[in-house]
Design a protein around this motif. Structure first.
Motif, PDB file in Angstrom:
ATOM      1  N   GLU A 479      78.002  17.747  70.617  1.00 50.70           N
ATOM      2  CA  GLU A 479      76.759  16.970  70.612  1.00 50.70           C
ATOM      3  C   GLU A 479      76.728  16.006  69.427  1.00 50.70           C
ATOM      4  O   GLU A 479      76.253  14.874  69.555  1.00 50.70           O
ATOM      5  CB  GLU A 479      75.556  17.914  70.570  1.00 50.70           C
ATOM      6  N   ALA A 480      77.252  16.429  68.291  1.00 52.10           N
ATOM      7  CA  ALA A 480      77.297  15.559  67.117  1.00 52.10           C
ATOM      8  C   ALA A 480      78.211  14.359  67.360  1.00 52.10           C
ATOM      9  O   ALA A 480      77.908  13.243  66.920  1.00 52.10           O
ATOM     10  CB  ALA A 480      77.763  16.345  65.894  1.00 52.10           C
ATOM     11  N   GLU A 484      77.085  10.091  67.247  1.00 53.04           N
ATOM     12  CA  GLU A 484      77.589   9.354  66.086  1.00 53.04           C
ATOM     13  C   GLU A 484      78.217   8.023  66.504  1.00 53.04           C
ATOM     14  O   GLU A 484      79.285   7.987  67.112  1.00 53.04           O
ATOM     15  CB  GLU A 484      78.616  10.205  65.334  1.00 53.04           C
ATOM     16  N   ARG A 490      82.795   9.827  63.454  1.00 49.38           N
ATOM     17  CA  ARG A 490      83.101  10.457  64.737  1.00 49.38           C
ATOM     18  C   ARG A 490      84.520  11.018  64.740  1.00 49.38           C
ATOM     19  O   ARG A 490      84.770  12.082  65.300  1.00 49.38           O
ATOM     20  CB  ARG A 490      82.905   9.458  65.877  1.00 49.38           C
ATOM     21  N   LEU A 493      84.490  14.413  63.197  1.00 45.07           N
ATOM     22  CA  LEU A 493      83.891  15.400  64.091  1.00 45.07           C
ATOM     23  C   LEU A 493      84.853  15.792  65.213  1.00 45.07           C
ATOM     24  O   LEU A 493      84.964  16.967  65.571  1.00 45.07           O
ATOM     25  CB  LEU A 493      82.593  14.845  64.681  1.00 45.07           C
TER      26      LEU A 493
END
Length: 542
Positions: A479-480, A484, A490, A493
């Motif tokens: 979800e993060a 982003e 990104r 992540l």
């Protein structure tokens, strides 16, 4: 992988019945028999339909690049280029609102569907609502379910209001990369309660440079130049997309001149294709990754220790060398080095002793036949594969030998590609979860959003999480990633998501694939990119 399938002379009669173009062939370079201005593509993946909203396969999405209505296509640097848009929305140009939760799409004027009807914002609004309509058996709604409201200020402007930021807005919202939907014509489908059984699915109307003419089921799809295409008429007059029984036959038909172009050639066939006189064969890093999947809902594969042991027993360098002739990149990463979210991640080395120790510690005991069992569950697995891929067959037999010292066996079950990759609603093998282990390849886009493959709520029929992996911490990272917009953040992540997948082993990345294309030298102007090989076919001719 998502592959392809064919016949030969029967096709000529079918095409002649539907089109007035001549089929007389000529010889070029003394090697290949060609039909002027008619491109014959050979692929081994048969299909169940042509609407990419409800059918997920490489062949369907390759044909959609040629025929369907998309917001953006991709150039040779893998960058999005406006197609039905006048500009790609970004934070910098104001197309994405300051809070990151509104996206404004400015549509081209004067565009027509391939049946001559005008295209406008009504089609975009209708399609978006159709995707989020629970009655429709779409592949997935990840991203689309973030849309809370749609504005249509005029017939050439659409504004999406989102629950939260969504960095994968491209290509998810009508981009050509990946398994993404196309805009649907409201004038043909707007009155239906759902689109699941619409005749449209067998012969869609689109806005690409080509339009569908006929689907000869089990044999081929015929396309012709779209006279209404807003960029003008392409040089090719017709494309015949042939479904060939297997990769050996694709190679044979390339040699005999029955096909002109083979996209995404199996890596084990590179040397054979390269040796064909009068042809060009290229290889390039792509966005497909070959993987071995574990259905984590099956009793034998629920434990991470079992999946980890199976992975440790796989000698991936040997697989790449023996099955794929050394082509591909060994890594745990799902993105190629050219991707903006790529982070180097070395491939874990095989360790059979450690693998056996894991199973011992987890309580899996060898029986009199050598197969391990625990609580009445044996490590005797169902291994699902699709027909027509002898290089994958080689890989699977190598794996059989690698797992035998672990006390693990499996039974190969083969399925026709159309059924293997069939939709959940149609009882398909992969999306129906009818396997313990399987192997094929998925394609990604450069954004780094893996949620459709790994997020808990994306198990079929909601998405493509066919391994049924579910981990709340991984979900939070996924979800993060989607929230982003900054590429460097990104990337970090995505690297964390990769570590989670490596830890929990819902699948084993065999290698990042190299895209291989072979075509006759009579074909001029073909220059595929790494994401969407058929996004720029206007100047291609034969």
């Amino acid at each position: 992988m998502l592959s392809h399938r064919i016949c030969g002379r029967i096709l000529a009669a079918a095409v002649a019945a539907t089109c007035a173009l001549p089929l007389a062939s000529v010889r070029v370079d003394g090697q290949t028999s060609i039909v002027p201005h008619v491109l014959r593509i050979g692929d081994t993946q048969d299909i169940q339909g042509l609407n990419p909203l409800i059918i997920s396969s490489t062949s369907v999405h390759e044909m959609a690049q040629l025929t369907m209505a998309k917001f953006v296509r991709y150039d040779h640097d893998d960058k999005p280029v406006p197609e039905l848009l006048t500009v790609v929305p970004t934070l910098a140009n104001g197309g994405i609102g300051p809070d990151g939760r509104t996206i404004t799409w400015h549509l081209r004027k004067g565009v027509k569907w391939s049946d001559g009807a005008p295209f406008d914002a009504d089609d975009v609004v209708f399609t978006t609502n159709a995707i989020n309509n629970p009655k429709n058996n779409v592949i997935g709604r990840d991203g689309w379910d973030l849309i809370t409201k749609i504005d249509e200020p005029d017939k050439f402007t659409v504004r999406f209001h989102l629950k939260k930021k969504y960095s994968a807005y491209l290509p998810t919202f009508f981009g050509t990369a990946g398994a993404n939907p196309c805009v649907l014509p409201k004038h043909l489908l707007g009155a239906l309660p759902d689109i699941n059984t619409a005749p449209y699915n067998a012969l869609p109307v689109g806005i690409g440079p080509f339009r569908y003419v006929k689907w000869n089921r089990g044999d081929s799809v015929v396309m012709e130049a779209n006279p209404y295409y807003f960029r003008g008429k392409p040089k090719l007059e017709r494309i015949v997309y042939k479904f060939v029984p297997d990769r050996n036959t694709v190679t044979s038909q390339m040699k005999t001149g029955e096909i002109d172009l083979a996209p995404l050639v199996g890596q084990g066939f590179y040397e054979q294709m390269k040796a064909i006189p009068g042809h060009t064969t290229i290889r390039m890093p792509g966005y497909y990754w070959s993987h071995i999947d574990f259905n984590v809902t099956r009793p034998a594969l629920r434990e991470v220790a079992v999946r980890r042991a199976l992975k440790l027993a796989i000698d991936r360098p040997l697989l790449v060398q023996k099955a794929f002739h050394g082509l591909g990149f060994l890594t745990e990463q799902l993105q190629p080095p050219k991707s903006p979210v790529y982070t180097a991640y070395p491939s874990e080395k095989p360790d059979i002793a450690k693998a056996n120790a894991l199973l011992d510690a987890a309580g899996w005991v060898r029986g009199t036949d050598g197969i391990r069992a625990k609580g009445g569950v044996r490590l005797d697995l169902d291994y699902a594969v699709y027909t027509g891929a002898p290089d994958i067959d080689v890989q699977n037999e190598l794996i059989r030998a690698m797992w035998k010292p672990l006390g693990v066996s499996f039974t190969i079950k083969k399925y026709a590609p159309a059924f293997f990759f069939g939709a959940f609603a149609d009882g398909g093998i992969i999306y129906g979860g009818k396997y313990d282990v399987t192997a094929f390849a998925y394609g990604l886009d450069p954004n780094g959003d893996y949620s459709n493959f790994f997020e808990c709520n994306q198990a079929p029929p909601n998405g493509q999480n066919s391994v049924h992996y579910c981990d709340k911490a991984t979900d939070a990272l996924l979800e993060a990633v989607k929230a982003e917009y900054d590429v460097s953040k990104r990337r970090s992540l995505v690297a964390q998501v990769t570590k989670k997948i490596v830890r929990d082993v819902p699948m084993v990345t065999v290698s990042l694939r190299e895209n291989i294309f072979t075509w006759t030298n009579a074909l001029k102007g073909f220059a595929p990119n790494a994401i969407t090989p058929f996004d720029d076919m206007m100047l291609v001719d034969i």
